[in-house]
Design a protein around this motif. Structure first.
Motif, PDB file in Angstrom:
ATOM      1  N   GLY A  25       0.813  -1.211   0.000  1.00  0.00           N
ATOM      2  CA  GLY A  25       0.000   0.000   0.000  1.00  0.00           C
ATOM      3  C   GLY A  25       0.846   1.260   0.000  1.00  0.00           C
ATOM      4  O   GLY A  25       2.009   1.251   0.393  1.00  0.00           O
ATOM      5  N   GLU A  26       0.239   2.299  -0.476  1.00  0.00           N
ATOM      6  CA  GLU A  26       0.886   3.602  -0.396  1.00  0.00           C
ATOM      7  C   GLU A  26       0.268   4.315   0.803  1.00  0.00           C
ATOM      8  O   GLU A  26      -0.723   5.031   0.676  1.00  0.00           O
ATOM      9  N   LEU A  27       0.869   4.074   1.937  1.00  0.00           N
ATOM     10  CA  LEU A  27       0.329   4.578   3.191  1.00  0.00           C
ATOM     11  C   LEU A  27       1.158   5.741   3.703  1.00  0.00           C
ATOM     12  O   LEU A  27       2.379   5.794   3.508  1.00  0.00           O
ATOM     13  N   SER A  28       0.492   6.607   4.413  1.00  0.00           N
ATOM     14  CA  SER A  28       1.209   7.689   5.080  1.00  0.00           C
ATOM     15  C   SER A  28       1.918   7.129   6.308  1.00  0.00           C
ATOM     16  O   SER A  28       1.628   6.020   6.763  1.00  0.00           O
ATOM     17  N   VAL A  29       2.821   7.907   6.843  1.00  0.00           N
ATOM     18  CA  VAL A  29       3.535   7.496   8.057  1.00  0.00           C
ATOM     19  C   VAL A  29       2.548   7.242   9.190  1.00  0.00           C
ATOM     20  O   VAL A  29       2.679   6.273   9.943  1.00  0.00           O
ATOM     21  N   GLU A  34      -0.373   3.461  12.786  1.00  0.00           N
ATOM     22  CA  GLU A  34      -1.614   2.892  13.327  1.00  0.00           C
ATOM     23  C   GLU A  34      -1.724   1.398  13.025  1.00  0.00           C
ATOM     24  O   GLU A  34      -2.148   0.613  13.875  1.00  0.00           O
ATOM     25  N   LYS A  35      -1.325   1.008  11.831  1.00  0.00           N
ATOM     26  CA  LYS A  35      -1.383  -0.410  11.462  1.00  0.00           C
ATOM     27  C   LYS A  35      -0.404  -1.234  12.294  1.00  0.00           C
ATOM     28  O   LYS A  35      -0.716  -2.350  12.711  1.00  0.00           O
ATOM     29  N   ILE A  36       0.759  -0.679  12.551  1.00  0.00           N
ATOM     30  CA  ILE A  36       1.740  -1.384  13.377  1.00  0.00           C
ATOM     31  C   ILE A  36       1.230  -1.525  14.809  1.00  0.00           C
ATOM     32  O   ILE A  36       1.381  -2.578  15.434  1.00  0.00           O
ATOM     33  N   LYS A  37       0.605  -0.490  15.331  1.00  0.00           N
ATOM     34  CA  LYS A  37       0.023  -0.574  16.683  1.00  0.00           C
ATOM     35  C   LYS A  37      -1.049  -1.658  16.731  1.00  0.00           C
ATOM     36  O   LYS A  37      -1.112  -2.447  17.684  1.00  0.00           O
ATOM     37  N   ARG A  38      -1.903  -1.691  15.715  1.00  0.00           N
ATOM     38  CA  ARG A  38      -2.973  -2.704  15.667  1.00  0.00           C
ATOM     39  C   ARG A  38      -2.369  -4.104  15.548  1.00  0.00           C
ATOM     40  O   ARG A  38      -2.809  -5.028  16.226  1.00  0.00           O
ATOM     41  N   ALA A  39      -1.363  -4.256  14.708  1.00  0.00           N
ATOM     42  CA  ALA A  39      -0.717  -5.558  14.547  1.00  0.00           C
ATOM     43  C   ALA A  39      -0.085  -6.013  15.858  1.00  0.00           C
ATOM     44  O   ALA A  39      -0.176  -7.189  16.225  1.00  0.00           O
TER      45      ALA A  39
END
Length: 69
Positions: A25-29, A34-39
């Protein structure tokens, strides 16, 4: 509205989706953060589920009478 508990399989599936999102994905920082926190939350959830299952399984195995005549 009732809150459905997340299953181990659902958590794993979400982790896999997060990994794909980060890789492709082309995700913002901020989104990556947020995705890392959820993971991280999901990985800890899975670890707790596995530990609980292992404990329950060990208790069941301890209660089995293995004395065969």
């Amino acid at each position: 509205m009732t809150h459905k508990e997340l299953t181990y399989e659902e958590a794993l599936e979400e982790i896999e989706t997060i990994i794909k999102d980060i890789e492709y994905g082309e995700l913002s920082v901020e989104e990556v953060n947020e995705k890392i926190k959820r993971a991280s939350y999901l990985l800890n959830y899975c670890k707790k589920k596995l530990k609980k299952t292992k404990t329950e399984l060990n208790k069941l195995l301890d209660n089995i009478d293995l004395d065969i005549d």
